[in-house]
Design a protein around this motif. Structure first.
Motif, PDB file in Angstrom:
ATOM      1  N   ALA A 199      23.403 -28.989  -7.614  1.00 35.24           N
ATOM      2  CA  ALA A 199      24.600 -29.018  -7.674  1.00 35.24           C
ATOM      3  C   ALA A 199      25.356 -27.679  -7.148  1.00 35.24           C
ATOM      4  CB  ALA A 199      25.340 -29.061  -8.643  1.00 35.24           C
ATOM      5  N   GLY A 200      25.949 -28.056  -5.934  1.00 35.86           N
ATOM      6  CA  GLY A 200      26.133 -27.067  -4.994  1.00 35.86           C
ATOM      7  C   GLY A 200      27.464 -26.342  -5.950  1.00 35.86           C
ATOM      8  N   LEU A 201      27.878 -24.920  -5.847  1.00 37.44           N
ATOM      9  CA  LEU A 201      28.594 -24.667  -6.406  1.00 37.44           C
ATOM     10  C   LEU A 201      30.025 -23.792  -5.554  1.00 37.44           C
ATOM     11  CD1 LEU A 201      27.071 -21.691  -8.964  1.00 37.44           C
ATOM     12  CD2 LEU A 201      28.334 -23.929  -9.324  1.00 37.44           C
ATOM     13  N   THR A 202      29.547 -23.238  -4.499  1.00 34.65           N
ATOM     14  CA  THR A 202      30.247 -22.614  -3.373  1.00 34.65           C
ATOM     15  C   THR A 202      29.158 -21.968  -2.290  1.00 34.65           C
ATOM     16  OG1 THR A 202      32.129 -21.148  -2.519  1.00 34.65           O
ATOM     17  CG2 THR A 202      30.719 -20.414  -4.623  1.00 34.65           C
ATOM     18  N   THR A 203      30.046 -21.402  -0.819  1.00 35.64           N
ATOM     19  CA  THR A 203      29.158 -20.928  -0.260  1.00 35.64           C
ATOM     20  C   THR A 203      29.538 -18.736  -0.061  1.00 35.64           C
ATOM     21  OG1 THR A 203      31.106 -21.403   1.816  1.00 35.64           O
ATOM     22  CG2 THR A 203      28.988 -22.981   1.523  1.00 35.64           C
ATOM     23  N   LEU A 204      28.663 -17.741   0.043  1.00 30.06           N
ATOM     24  CA  LEU A 204      28.307 -17.042   0.217  1.00 30.06           C
ATOM     25  C   LEU A 204      29.083 -15.958   1.531  1.00 30.06           C
ATOM     26  CD1 LEU A 204      26.587 -16.928  -2.548  1.00 30.06           C
ATOM     27  CD2 LEU A 204      25.518 -14.995  -2.047  1.00 30.06           C
ATOM     28  N   CYS A 205      28.515 -16.849   2.620  1.00 31.52           N
ATOM     29  CA  CYS A 205      29.373 -16.852   3.910  1.00 31.52           C
ATOM     30  C   CYS A 205      28.489 -17.717   5.094  1.00 31.52           C
ATOM     31  CB  CYS A 205      28.416 -15.399   4.346  1.00 31.52           C
ATOM     32  SG  CYS A 205      26.690 -15.351   4.629  1.00 31.52           S
ATOM     33  N   TYR A 261      24.881 -19.566   3.486  1.00 29.44           N
ATOM     34  CA  TYR A 261      24.149 -19.095   2.931  1.00 29.44           C
ATOM     35  C   TYR A 261      24.808 -20.034   1.123  1.00 29.44           C
ATOM     36  CZ  TYR A 261      22.104 -16.053   5.707  1.00 29.44           C
ATOM     37  OH  TYR A 261      21.161 -15.543   6.782  1.00 29.44           O
ATOM     38  N   GLY A 262      23.555 -20.920   0.535  1.00 33.24           N
ATOM     39  CA  GLY A 262      24.884 -21.954  -0.321  1.00 33.24           C
ATOM     40  C   GLY A 262      24.720 -21.301  -1.931  1.00 33.24           C
ATOM     41  N   ALA A 263      25.470 -21.960  -2.789  1.00 33.05           N
ATOM     42  CA  ALA A 263      24.921 -21.560  -3.906  1.00 33.05           C
ATOM     43  C   ALA A 263      24.918 -22.490  -4.730  1.00 33.05           C
ATOM     44  CB  ALA A 263      26.107 -20.289  -4.723  1.00 33.05           C
ATOM     45  N   TYR A 264      23.651 -22.357  -5.480  1.00 32.22           N
ATOM     46  CA  TYR A 264      23.849 -23.931  -6.270  1.00 32.22           C
ATOM     47  C   TYR A 264      23.014 -23.757  -7.646  1.00 32.22           C
ATOM     48  CZ  TYR A 264      23.154 -24.668  -1.711  1.00 32.22           C
ATOM     49  OH  TYR A 264      23.278 -25.165  -0.101  1.00 32.22           O
ATOM     50  N   THR A 265      23.635 -24.763  -8.564  1.00 35.20           N
ATOM     51  CA  THR A 265      22.475 -24.759 -10.360  1.00 35.20           C
ATOM     52  C   THR A 265      21.593 -26.094  -9.800  1.00 35.20           C
ATOM     53  OG1 THR A 265      24.749 -25.465 -11.504  1.00 35.20           O
ATOM     54  CG2 THR A 265      24.391 -23.145 -11.069  1.00 35.20           C
ATOM     55  N   GLN A 266      20.965 -26.089 -11.187  1.00 30.04           N
ATOM     56  CA  GLN A 266      20.814 -28.016 -11.546  1.00 30.04           C
ATOM     57  C   GLN A 266      21.902 -28.478 -11.949  1.00 30.04           C
ATOM     58  OE1 GLN A 266      19.859 -24.357 -13.407  1.00 30.04           O
ATOM     59  NE2 GLN A 266      18.195 -24.509 -14.095  1.00 30.04           N
ATOM     60  N   GLN A 275      33.435 -29.243  -3.773  1.00 26.82           N
ATOM     61  CA  GLN A 275      33.664 -30.260  -3.143  1.00 26.82           C
ATOM     62  C   GLN A 275      33.313 -30.599  -1.411  1.00 26.82           C
ATOM     63  OE1 GLN A 275      35.576 -29.509  -5.446  1.00 26.82           O
ATOM     64  NE2 GLN A 275      35.609 -30.140  -6.629  1.00 26.82           N
ATOM     65  N   GLU A 276      33.477 -29.451  -1.210  1.00 28.61           N
ATOM     66  CA  GLU A 276      33.327 -29.198  -0.037  1.00 28.61           C
ATOM     67  C   GLU A 276      31.728 -28.783   0.481  1.00 28.61           C
ATOM     68  OE1 GLU A 276      37.365 -27.115   1.619  1.00 28.61           O
ATOM     69  OE2 GLU A 276      36.121 -25.859   0.680  1.00 28.61           O
ATOM     70  N   LEU A 277      31.015 -27.909  -0.277  1.00 29.74           N
ATOM     71  CA  LEU A 277      29.752 -27.877   0.316  1.00 29.74           C
ATOM     72  C   LEU A 277      28.963 -28.983   0.054  1.00 29.74           C
ATOM     73  CD1 LEU A 277      27.430 -26.270   0.505  1.00 29.74           C
ATOM     74  CD2 LEU A 277      27.407 -25.291  -2.348  1.00 29.74           C
ATOM     75  N   MET A 282      27.214 -30.659   3.387  1.00 29.17           N
ATOM     76  CA  MET A 282      24.955 -31.031   2.736  1.00 29.17           C
ATOM     77  C   MET A 282      24.761 -32.551   2.898  1.00 29.17           C
ATOM     78  SD  MET A 282      23.840 -28.067   1.455  1.00 29.17           S
ATOM     79  CE  MET A 282      22.633 -28.925   0.385  1.00 29.17           C
ATOM     80  N   ARG A 283      26.195 -33.365   2.509  1.00 24.59           N
ATOM     81  CA  ARG A 283      25.938 -34.427   2.527  1.00 24.59           C
ATOM     82  C   ARG A 283      25.295 -34.939   3.770  1.00 24.59           C
ATOM     83  NH1 ARG A 283      28.692 -35.656  -1.348  1.00 24.59           N
ATOM     84  NH2 ARG A 283      30.858 -35.939  -0.611  1.00 24.59           N
ATOM     85  N   ALA A 284      26.372 -34.363   4.852  1.00 26.28           N
ATOM     86  CA  ALA A 284      26.491 -34.844   6.716  1.00 26.28           C
ATOM     87  C   ALA A 284      25.741 -34.898   6.989  1.00 26.28           C
ATOM     88  CB  ALA A 284      27.572 -34.767   7.104  1.00 26.28           C
ATOM     89  N   MET A 285      24.980 -32.909   6.927  1.00 21.61           N
ATOM     90  CA  MET A 285      23.776 -32.440   7.505  1.00 21.61           C
ATOM     91  C   MET A 285      22.087 -33.387   6.497  1.00 21.61           C
ATOM     92  SD  MET A 285      23.957 -28.010   6.317  1.00 21.61           S
ATOM     93  CE  MET A 285      25.506 -27.712   7.486  1.00 21.61           C
ATOM     94  N   ASP A 286      22.379 -34.170   6.071  1.00 18.52           N
ATOM     95  CA  ASP A 286      21.366 -34.534   5.024  1.00 18.52           C
ATOM     96  C   ASP A 286      21.069 -35.703   6.016  1.00 18.52           C
ATOM     97  OD1 ASP A 286      18.730 -35.067   3.582  1.00 18.52           O
ATOM     98  OD2 ASP A 286      20.317 -36.674   3.178  1.00 18.52           O
TER      99      ASP A 286
END
Length: 306
Positions: free
Chosen positions: A98-104, A234-239, A280-282, A286-290
């Motif tokens: 699950a995406g949290l946010t982006t660092l940069c 660079y994204g931040a993710y958890t399980q 939500q934006e992340l 990600m879905r679009a990139m995938d």
């Protein structure tokens, strides 16, 4: 008579920041800077480097961790948006996190050596068409985003190019500076120093707008390749199984950490762009990139299993 006890401060919550890259790399430095700022939100961030296999080792380390929010993966998106499409036997999918946010944010650049005859992408492609046996470009490895950017340049221009995979990008940059390699596709932070020192000429950038660090370099859209435009991060993710309230608290703490002036100043020194997407934006990005890279990989027929 009433007595008052001195209030005790809450102990810091230990947080493992799992970096999908080696110590000293751009993603590692960004994670460490964010970790410093997380102290204000009550977290004690411990950075762990899990380099190798194009970031996949970092993902596996996250998925082996308890799904309690005690571990956060920091990584570029390709480990989720490209890796599953080039390796069907991969032990994870994007839905596992699950995406949290982006660092940069960051971009890739297409660069040639300072002595190369090309000053624009049109120049390079004209040269490549006239020298098909020499028209090669280096990337950090097969199955990476720069590799597939190269295959898309081939497809869209109709000019065959030779892919030369390296183990990382440093040697490729040395080779274009020395005239041993015609071109390289690399992340902007890797290109700034050779660009400013005159050892490399950057012909185009992959962002949707020009980079503030190279304002004279045109975008892919300006160079005739609008389909390649992409703003990376660079994204931040958890399980995926981490409880929603825990994820929300982590996301809020990371967004606040990345807004700190000291963090923003650090990003500028590294030639990285401030970018804090919501979860939500992340996820949408990600879905679009995938979808985009799934189609590209399918067209090429490339597989790491072959």
């Amino acid at each position: 008579m009433m007595t008052c006890r001195a209030a005790r401060s809450q102990p810091a919550t230990r947080l493992r920041l799992l970096v999908a890259g080696p110590a000293g790399g751009a993603v590692d430095v960004a994670a460490r800077m964010a970790g410093e700022q997380l102290r204000g939100a009550g977290y004690l961030a411990i950075v762990e480097n899990h380099a190798g296999a194009a970031g996949q080792i970092g993902v596996e380390a996250l998925l082996r961790s308890p799904a309690d929010g005690g571990a956060v993966l920091i990584t570029p998106p390709g480990v989720f948006t490209i890796a599953p499409h080039v390796n069907a036997g991969l032990g994870y999918r994007m839905s596992d996190v699950a995406g949290l946010t982006t660092l940069c944010g960051y971009q890739f650049g297409f660069a040639v050596g300072a002595t190369a005859p090309a000053r624009t992408m049109a120049d390079f492609l004209a040269w490549a068409k006239a020298h098909p046996g020499e028209a090669s470009y280096g990337t950090p490895g097969a199955g990476t985003e720069p590799h597939f950017i190269g295959t898309e340049i081939e497809r869209l221009s109709g000019v065959p190019l030779i892919h030369v995979p390296y183990r990382g990008g440093a040697q490729a940059l040395n080779d274009i500076s020395g005239g041993h390699l015609p071109a390289v596709i690399s992340a902007l932070p890797n290109l700034v120093t050779p660009y400013k020192s005159g050892k490399a000429r950057v012909l185009m950038m992959t962002g949707t707008r020009r980079s503030a660090f190279m304002p004279d370099v045109p975008t892919v859209a300006e160079s005739g390749f609008p389909d390649l435009a992409s703003d990376l991060f660079y994204g931040a993710y958890t399980q995926a199984g981490v409880p929603a309230p825990v994820r929300q608290a982590l996301a809020q703490a990371l967004v606040k950490a990345c807004q700190a002036p000291a963090y923003r100043e650090g990003l500028e020194r590294m030639s990285l762009d401030p970018l804090s997407l919501s979860s939500q934006e992340l996820d949408a990005s990600m879905r679009a990139m995938d979808a985009k890279w799934a189609a590209v990989v399918k067209r090429t027929g490339f597989s790491l299993e072959k």
